[in-house]
Enzyme design. Structure first.
Site, PDB file in Angstrom:
ATOM      1  N   ASN A 130      43.483  36.824 -21.921  1.00  0.00           N
ATOM      2  CA  ASN A 130      42.909  36.775 -20.446  1.00  0.00           C
ATOM      3  C   ASN A 130      43.422  38.237 -19.707  1.00  0.00           C
ATOM      4  OD1 ASN A 130      45.678  36.429 -19.223  1.00  0.00           O
ATOM      5  ND2 ASN A 130      45.706  34.854 -20.339  1.00  0.00           N
ATOM      6  N   PRO A 133      51.445  25.064 -27.136  1.00  0.00           N
ATOM      7  CA  PRO A 133      52.619  24.187 -26.443  1.00  0.00           C
ATOM      8  C   PRO A 133      52.698  24.728 -24.871  1.00  0.00           C
ATOM      9  CG  PRO A 133      53.507  26.016 -27.797  1.00  0.00           C
ATOM     10  CD  PRO A 133      52.001  25.904 -28.017  1.00  0.00           C
TER      11      PRO A 133
HETATM   12  O1  C5P Z   1      47.933  24.988 -16.744  1.00  0.00           O
HETATM   13  P1  C5P Z   1      48.343  26.232 -16.235  1.00  0.00           P
HETATM   14  O2  C5P Z   1      48.124  27.436 -17.161  1.00  0.00           O
HETATM   15  O3  C5P Z   1      47.348  26.503 -15.048  1.00  0.00           O
HETATM   16  O4  C5P Z   1      49.674  26.302 -15.678  1.00  0.00           O
HETATM   17  C1  C5P Z   1      50.077  27.574 -15.260  1.00  0.00           C
HETATM   18  C2  C5P Z   1      51.798  27.782 -15.274  1.00  0.00           C
HETATM   19  O5  C5P Z   1      52.209  27.158 -16.434  1.00  0.00           O
HETATM   20  C3  C5P Z   1      52.259  29.208 -15.387  1.00  0.00           C
HETATM   21  O6  C5P Z   1      53.529  29.050 -14.638  1.00  0.00           O
HETATM   22  C4  C5P Z   1      52.321  29.302 -16.789  1.00  0.00           C
HETATM   23  O7  C5P Z   1      53.190  30.219 -16.970  1.00  0.00           O
HETATM   24  C5  C5P Z   1      52.841  27.953 -17.180  1.00  0.00           C
HETATM   25  N1  C5P Z   1      52.149  27.668 -18.730  1.00  0.00           N
HETATM   26  C6  C5P Z   1      53.144  27.733 -19.625  1.00  0.00           C
HETATM   27  N2  C5P Z   1      52.500  27.595 -21.113  1.00  0.00           N
HETATM   28  C7  C5P Z   1      51.049  27.272 -21.263  1.00  0.00           C
HETATM   29  C8  C5P Z   1      50.406  27.092 -20.266  1.00  0.00           C
HETATM   30  C9  C5P Z   1      51.081  27.220 -18.839  1.00  0.00           C
HETATM   31  O8  C5P Z   1      54.362  28.003 -19.592  1.00  0.00           O
HETATM   32  N3  C5P Z   1      51.018  26.911 -22.322  1.00  0.00           N
END
Ligand code: C5P
Length: 413
Positions: free
Chosen positions: A210, A305
């Site tokens: 990304n 995860p």
């Molecule tokens: O679910 P989403 O990706 O939008 O969530 C964002 C938050 O979750 C951020 O703080 C990101 O660093 C964390 N995150 C994580 N592991 C993942 C996905 C997101 O720690 N696999």
């Protein structure tokens, strides 16, 4: 009373015209009550004399590694141990290279190799030398070891060229030294920060990734370090230098990021600023996928995860404060509130990502950010600010929450 009162500073003066500024630095340090012992390298002694240095330190100036009287009175081992901070000003390209590679062929380099004390360097050299790949890679090695740095500054050089390479002014070096000794709000606290994107390999040349630049996560790690915390930064592939004074672990994938985080626990503060890929290919292909091969198999995905949720829901070793981020393209507040609850974090910083009306990306890669801060106390809108300032605002919140834990703003469960 000055924070430098009664502090022992070992000042190493290496070769460069900026050595004359170190005489002023000694005067300023002594004015603040510090004791200054000086080592003058052979190069440094081409610009200033041991006599002028001693006249200002009020002590013998050390120049020789192989000196019978120095070794009985004060050898390189004692010199390296009996200081609170070692300051190298000016730090020449040569001395930086010796430090980076562990050379010990004169008094200064041997003292540095024998030392377990914190070191602050004030580099000074010709801009070409400063920009040379060798010097920059030596600097990265030194930074990784936690060596502190002030300058260099841009400007006109004594050699007639213009560019980066001027040693910082003595007063600026003094301020960096004072900053090091000042008691800090997060001294004694540990923090773990994730930053940047993750790259999930499809085959040896392609990945799922990304647009995260890591600027916000790195700024947070830096601000935590400035506030005195001991910081580990687990970062995905970014185009940024490692922040000073921070232990950095470089990873590529979400699985590696989780492993690196798990092995850095326990910590007091966890901040998940990384844009972790939610999915990864079921299997990384050993060879480059051919255009002719069937795409569905190559692109079959499995969920990664959730690092934030894993850390936030730990029964043992849960950090005192867990902070998440949410990058949203729509329904910012609604989605962010759901994430705060679902991921069990204490606070969440939400921002909108994607192009603005002019087609420019609002957050990823930008120097600024606009944040919606969520805690159990409700939402707060932080005005668009430099990512460094957002980081400092967050650190201020952490500082006050850790000073009075009941103000964390987390609902009792
Ligand atoms: O679910 P989403 O990706 O939008 O969530 C964002 C938050 O979750 C951020 O703080 C990101 O660093 C964390 N995150 C994580 N592991 C993942 C996905 C997101 O720690 N696999």
């Amino acid at each position: 009373m000055s924070v430098l009162n009664d502090r022992n500073i070992l000042l190493i003066i290496s070769g460069g015209i900026a050595a004359y500024k170190s005489l002023e630095l000694i005067r300023l340090l002594r004015h603040e009550g510090a004791h200054v012992r000086a080592v003058l390298t052979a190069g440094g002694a081409q610009f200033i004399t041991p006599l002028s240095v001693s006249s200002l330190t009020g002590q013998k100036t050390y120049t020789e590694l192989w000196c019978l009287t120095d070794e009985t009175e004060m050898g390189h081992i004692r010199l390296s141990r009996e200081s609170d901070l070692i300051v190298i000003a000016p730090a020449s390209a040569d001395l930086m290279a010796k430090m980076a590679h562990g050379l010990a062929n004169d008094l200064a380099s041997t003292t540095l190799l024998a030392s377990d004390k914190p070191i602050l360097i004030a580099p000074a050299m010709n801009p070409q030398m400063w920009n040379h790949a060798a010097t920059q890679s030596n600097l990265q090695i030194l930074r990784k070891r936690g060596i502190l740095q002030v300058g260099p500054e841009p400007g006109d050089m004594a050699c007639g060229e213009t560019g980066w390479g001027r040693m910082s002014e003595p007063r600026q070096i003094l301020e960096s030294i004072e900053r090091y000794f000042k008691p800090k709000a997060l001294s004694g606290f540990s923090a773990l920060v994730t930053s940047g994107p993750t790259f999930e390999p499809l085959d040896p040349v392609r990945f799922l990734g990304n647009r995260s630049s890591g600027k916000q996560g790195h700024a947070i790690a830096e601000a935590l370090y400035e506030a005195g915390a001991s910081v580990t930064l687990v970062c995905g592939p970014v185009n940024l230098p490692d922040p000073q004074g921070v232990r950095c672990v470089h990873v590529q994938t979400a699985t590696e990021m989780l492993e690196a985080c798990e092995s850095s626990l326990p910590v007091d503060i966890f901040i998940a600023a990384a844009a972790v890929s939610d999915w990864r290919p079921v299997q990384e292909k050993a060879q480059k996928i051919k255009k002719s091969s069937s795409t569905p198999d190559a692109l079959r995905l499995v969920e990664n995860p959730d690092i934030l949720k894993t850390v936030a829901t730990k029964k043992k070793n849960r950090p005192k404060i867990v902070v998440g981020f949410a990058a949203e393209t729509e329904n910012l507040e609604k989605n962010a509130k759901a994430k705060l609850k679902n991921k069990r974090c204490d606070w969440l910083l939400a921002n909108t990502v994607g192009p603005d009306d002019q087609g420019t990306e609002k957050t990823f890669g930008s120097e600024t950010n606009q944040v919606l801060f969520l805690s159990a106390d409700g939402p707060e809108i932080w005005p668009r600010s430099e990512k460094k300032d957002i980081a400092r605002m967050l650190v201020q919140k952490l500082t006050s929450a850790l000073a009075s834990p009941n103000k964390k703003g987390r609902k009792k469960s």
